[in-house]
Design an enzyme around this catalytic site. Sequence first.
Site, PDB file in Angstrom:
ATOM      1  N   SER A 144     -21.722 119.995  -3.887  1.00 24.11           N
ATOM      2  CA  SER A 144     -21.712 118.712  -3.177  1.00 24.11           C
ATOM      3  C   SER A 144     -22.458 117.579  -3.885  1.00 24.11           C
ATOM      4  CB  SER A 144     -22.307 118.876  -1.779  1.00 24.11           C
ATOM      5  OG  SER A 144     -21.490 119.700  -1.007  1.00 24.11           O
TER       6      SER A 144
ATOM      7  N   LYS B 127     -20.392 114.720  -4.714  1.00 25.55           N
ATOM      8  CA  LYS B 127     -19.955 113.745  -3.708  1.00 25.55           C
ATOM      9  C   LYS B 127     -20.485 112.341  -4.036  1.00 25.55           C
ATOM     10  CE  LYS B 127     -19.240 116.851   0.299  1.00 25.55           C
ATOM     11  NZ  LYS B 127     -19.330 118.235  -0.173  1.00 25.55           N
TER      12      LYS B 127
ATOM     13  N   TYR C 238     -10.294 117.866  -3.936  1.00 22.40           N
ATOM     14  CA  TYR C 238     -11.595 118.205  -3.359  1.00 22.40           C
ATOM     15  C   TYR C 238     -12.159 119.503  -3.962  1.00 22.40           C
ATOM     16  CZ  TYR C 238     -15.188 119.445  -0.015  1.00 22.40           C
ATOM     17  OH  TYR C 238     -16.377 119.806   0.554  1.00 22.40           O
TER      18      TYR C 238
ATOM     19  N   TYR D 281     -27.353 116.845   4.329  1.00 26.19           N
ATOM     20  CA  TYR D 281     -26.784 117.391   5.547  1.00 26.19           C
ATOM     21  C   TYR D 281     -27.750 117.149   6.708  1.00 26.19           C
ATOM     22  CZ  TYR D 281     -24.256 119.790   1.829  1.00 26.19           C
ATOM     23  OH  TYR D 281     -23.571 120.080   0.702  1.00 26.19           O
TER      24      TYR D 281
ATOM     25  N   VAL E 134     -24.618 123.331  -2.426  1.00 25.72           N
ATOM     26  CA  VAL E 134     -24.899 124.735  -2.098  1.00 25.72           C
ATOM     27  C   VAL E 134     -25.027 125.617  -3.329  1.00 25.72           C
ATOM     28  CG1 VAL E 134     -23.925 124.724   0.237  1.00 25.72           C
ATOM     29  CG2 VAL E 134     -22.450 125.241  -1.729  1.00 25.72           C
TER      30      VAL E 134
END
Lengths: 309, 309, 309, 309
Positions: free
Chosen positions: D64, D67, D191, D243, D261
């Site tokens: 992530s 992102k 993705y 998160y 992660v």
Amino acid sequence: MTDLQALVEEIHHTLKPRTGEGRVADYIPSLARVDQDKFGIAVIDLDGNVFKSGDCDEAFSIQSVSKVFMLTLALGKHGEATWNRVGREPSGSAFNSIVQLEHEGGKPRNPFINAGAIVISDLVLAGHTPREAIGEIVRFVQYLADDPSIAIDPEVAKSEAATGYRNLALANFMKSFGKLQHPVDHVLGVYFHQCALAMSCTQLARAGLFLAANGKNPLTGHTVVSSQRARRINALMLTCGHYDGSGDFAYHVGLPGKSGVGGGIMAVAPGKAAMAVWSPGLNHNGNSLVGSLALEMLAARTGWSVFGA
Amino acid sequence: MTDLQALVEEIHHTLKPRTGEGRVADYIPSLARVDQDKFGIAVIDLDGNVFKSGDCDEAFSIQSVSKVFMLTLALGKHGEATWNRVGREPSGSAFNSIVQLEHEGGKPRNPFINAGAIVISDLVLAGHTPREAIGEIVRFVQYLADDPSIAIDPEVAKSEAATGYRNLALANFMKSFGKLQHPVDHVLGVYFHQCALAMSCTQLARAGLFLAANGKNPLTGHTVVSSQRARRINALMLTCGHYDGSGDFAYHVGLPGKSGVGGGIMAVAPGKAAMAVWSPGLNHNGNSLVGSLALEMLAARTGWSVFGA
Amino acid sequence: MTDLQALVEEIHHTLKPRTGEGRVADYIPSLARVDQDKFGIAVIDLDGNVFKSGDCDEAFSIQSVSKVFMLTLALGKHGEATWNRVGREPSGSAFNSIVQLEHEGGKPRNPFINAGAIVISDLVLAGHTPREAIGEIVRFVQYLADDPSIAIDPEVAKSEAATGYRNLALANFMKSFGKLQHPVDHVLGVYFHQCALAMSCTQLARAGLFLAANGKNPLTGHTVVSSQRARRINALMLTCGHYDGSGDFAYHVGLPGKSGVGGGIMAVAPGKAAMAVWSPGLNHNGNSLVGSLALEMLAARTGWSVFGA
Amino acid sequence: MTDLQALVEEIHHTLKPRTGEGRVADYIPSLARVDQDKFGIAVIDLDGNVFKSGDCDEAFSIQSVSKVFMLTLALGKHGEATWNRVGREPSGSAFNSIVQLEHEGGKPRNPFINAGAIVISDLVLAGHTPREAIGEIVRFVQYLADDPSIAIDPEVAKSEAATGYRNLALANFMKSFGKLQHPVDHVLGVYFHQCALAMSCTQLARAGLFLAANGKNPLTGHTVVSSQRARRINALMLTCGHYDGSGDFAYHVGLPGKSGVGGGIMAVAPGKAAMAVWSPGLNHNGNSLVGSLALEMLAARTGWSVFGA
């Protein structure tokens, strides 16, 4: 008739050893103190014959079973306008959930969860003082059961009030949405007292008999509600009468019924009988564990399920 | 008998002017294209007498009504173990909600919401190919209705698949929780096809007759399920058969029933009759608006509500 | 310095025409009555120089801005143990939502939503009477701003209590989870009074100066908190200081800040200045609309954003 | 400079014994297989000086963290219109929650939760084929880090796709709300590949340097984004980058950052440095446990927190 008496005794005998299962409600001392071994059954047919066994004549705290009587009273005062204030759908969540209220603008899903019963208390108040409303409720239940000895347990009512934070939250939350017309303390005064009605299985079965008989109590001859309204109250009990275990109760028992955390359940076999059971151990949905089993056996053996031919 | 035919005609005549109310499902072209004026009723009693009116013999897309037949099939294959995979409680939310799945670990609340029916499709697959399972489903419904002409509308099945993003989301979500045993595309292949069954009111009423007759189709003599299972399926229809309008349907109609977004509703009066209505305009809960009213009138006039004496 | 005064005046001049936008909070009469045209700005640098414009010396109801002072006080009494009682995460929902509480066992997400601030009030009480705690709070804010004239508006406090059903719901809900140690009415007594602090922009900016200066008020020389704690309070303001508009405020302004429904916002540029704005019209997240724009302009022109080089 | 190298080594030495804490992500085999003892740190200042220790030059799956680069790319293509498609608020729930999407009409809360990053992938596609978009992404990250050796790990990309039921659910759910413009498999193709970028701490720190330097990479001289946009991306990282542990990271570390992660975290000290850590054991929010501690120590010792003077 003899058969039904034998059946009731057999059910009592069969299930008595299991009264230790489940968990007694302990949020107030007077409930926590109840002997978990208590177990009573009473069935009354439309001719007034009573079949009973066990602790069927000992009064216990009927708790949410009273919500049926409260709804009946509110419908008598406000008719179908009652449904502007409370819904008629199963909630899909616990009896004391507040989530649904926030998502749906403060209107409770049905009159048999706590939030809905608080709105019903507001409707029953109808401009009266809490004392007056409580008096009216007691007289109404006495009239339904044709028994002037029925009363509220003041110690239970007091305990409910002293520990009722969750209900205070629900009531204030609805008040913040403009959903209660009377002061919160008046509404909860009524609510906590009607929860504290003390009745025996026999009294409860008699009080519910009008719902098995199209709205007219066959013993007293009193027409309590129209046949249409009796059917509708039964429908509500079937879809919403056992919190988030209503589907399970319909599946296993197949009778309209209403449970309370005191361990009581009142149920109705339309055209046949009204009945009540009491056993304080609760299952994980907050319904009497042995009481549910007793009604399942009773319905299976009598063929009273509303879903069979 | 003559009376029932007259009643069915009267209901059709009375409600026909209202078929313009509500909204036709438009998420797939083949549903959106249906004439909103269509309105059919069919009632079949336990002796096989049929009372019908309007567009009662025109096939339409039964959509979620098929979930009853799918559940029956799954119970036949897996028995009570079916309930390890799907619950039996009303959901308290829309037919295609995913919120409950996240809060409850991916297990759907009941077999009559989309998520639950997808799990049932997984159970019906039981190691077979989608083609085999779909064939079995069609044959089962033909057998229930005793009518080998019943078929799936391939155009509808194809449209469902092409626009079924929400169902793809539900299926993949449950798959992520390990709740589906077959590949998602196999499960949805079955699901989209069983949604696309095309049947008339008369066929639907006949297919549901076993549920009105303790599990045995009185016309063919076939025992489809045990009397206990018939009661239980009826209980599920009553508590969960109309999405988030199930409580309302129980309140107004008082019969176990299952609706579909195609505008069809199948309902059961245990011991008396099975019936089906079709009118494409839907109310805000996604149930046939005129169809619900027709069943309310029918139940009121016949006294068939399961909640009356 | 002159430049900063000119900038503050320019911002006031530019945005003054837009004070009619947004919506004044109207849940209590004393807030609803406020003139929507009010608009003040005050900036104070670490040397104590003040730059201000408009209604910068008129006291208004600071409402939730006080939550920063309350948190500071609670941390002083309980240290990091404070976080056993309240979280540190943005809530992702409205300032008065109760849903999160039900899903997370009654523990509020952060000290800057109402539920969290009610827990902080419980912590500030710490065994004292509400009157004592309220006195302590007022003295603490006077000490922070070095201004003994700061006081609570008793009319606002009374109005809050009279209409605070939602806060009563939150407090009772948490009490039902055992999350409050003092009686609900004591906790809310404190909560409603601290909401009712009346301060001007100038006073607010001075009271926040310690957060811009590593915990030590450079004007009085008082060390209010350690530099680590000052950073941490700033971090909380940045992530949670504007309810469900905190991300937006960080994106556009880039300064730690805390808003109130009275239309005030206090913000901090670490190492540079503390500042406050007041304009009663609120945006849809409940934050001052013109106040947010003023701080966005100020941060852009000064380069004070914590996110730039 | 020497000091910073010594500090980085000290942090590595101090925390190395704790790499066994936390839990390695195990949802795909190629992540589960990673040696939990791995631990690298790299810091790069605005002059290009690099301070590093441990496994700082070993490529790992950045997951992530990508992102941030994807958002930068989407903003480059669509500007502020990006925010019509995805929000800027912390979600208050887990990285893969679908509940918020149902409650808010299918629009994700921010670009750093999975649903938001899927929308960003849709925006990056912009009419191109997945292959073209993936190529563009890789080239963009190579350009940011000034390192043409950076590549996607094809095995990880394949594993993501094979087990990505939850992301399939999210994408199809948004598609059902009309929130994706390209086919779901194209969007997820992009993705899953961008998740599978393999980079070392040193490469990650270099790739993030433009965010520490007002949008311009001081080593290459390339202006990647405007200074305003750099600040805004930093603001988003601070409020949403970890998160449901974003508040906690801001509280303890006080730097804009983004975790993955795979155990990596990239962080930015505006005007000072960019940095990256890698340690595969994750805390309960899914962020690198030792990596978070390392950054907390680094920020505390350097005084780089954006919240201090």
